[in-house]
Design a protein around this motif. Structure first.
Motif, mmCIF file in Angstrom:
data_model
loop_
_atom_site.group_PDB
_atom_site.id
_atom_site.type_symbol
_atom_site.label_atom_id
_atom_site.label_comp_id
_atom_site.label_asym_id
_atom_site.label_seq_id
_atom_site.Cartn_x
_atom_site.Cartn_y
_atom_site.Cartn_z
ATOM 1 N N ASN A 71 42.356 16.091 -24.624
ATOM 2 C CA ASN A 71 41.900 15.248 -23.524
ATOM 3 C C ASN A 71 41.336 16.141 -22.429
ATOM 4 O OD1 ASN A 71 42.719 12.946 -24.786
ATOM 5 N ND2 ASN A 71 44.520 12.617 -23.535
ATOM 6 N N GLY A 72 40.252 15.716 -21.843
ATOM 7 C CA GLY A 72 39.631 16.510 -20.798
ATOM 8 C C GLY A 72 40.200 16.193 -19.433
ATOM 9 N N GLU A 96 39.430 12.630 -18.225
ATOM 10 C CA GLU A 96 40.333 11.585 -18.715
ATOM 11 C C GLU A 96 41.625 11.571 -17.891
ATOM 12 O OE1 GLU A 96 41.886 8.469 -20.878
ATOM 13 O OE2 GLU A 96 39.831 9.221 -20.888
#
Length: 142
Positions: free
Chosen positions: A17-18, A21
């Protein structure tokens, strides 16, 4: 009203997940918390309004009964002071003045009580909001 239910999303970033996010999830959680806090304040205000309305109804009913009773007492006093004051008109004017003064004093006292009791108790909402802010600060500091 519905009970306040907070279902925060999983703000811990899973592998893959970045940061975008994670920020999106945090923003959603803050929106949910703010919405719940507003709902809590709304419930507190509604509770205070219902309590004030119930108190006002009791005061009005009690006031009506008291006015009738005091009116009958004034009529009895008008009859009782006949040996002292011969004029019926003067006796009625005197008792009307007594009736208005006593009624005004009682109404003023009850108005002060109602005004004092109508203040909402937001201490629970304030305490929970402060805890929420502290939790958010601690979560962002990690």
């Amino acid at each position: 009203m519905n009970a306040i239910t907070t279902t925060p999303s999983n703000a811990i970033a899973a592998p893959g997940n970045g940061a975008g996010e994670l920020i999106h999830r945090i923003a959603d959680d803050v929106k949910t918390i703010a919405r719940d806090e507003v709902e809590l304040v709304t419930q507190e205000l509604a509770h205070t309004a219902r309590a004030a309305a119930a108190d006002a109804a009791v005061v009005v009913l009690g006031g009506i009964v008291a006015l009738i009773g005091f009116g009958l007492l004034c009529v009895a006093a008008v009859v009782a002071i006949e040996p002292l004051i011969g004029s019926l008109a003067l006796r009625l004017v005197i008792m009307a003045a007594v009736y208005m003064i006593a009624g005004g004093a009682i109404a003023a006292k009850l108005a002060v009580k109602l005004k004092r009791d109508a203040v909402p108790n937001l201490s629970l909402a304030i305490t929970q909001a402060k805890h929420t802010v502290e939790d958010i600060k601690q979560g962002l500091a990690r």
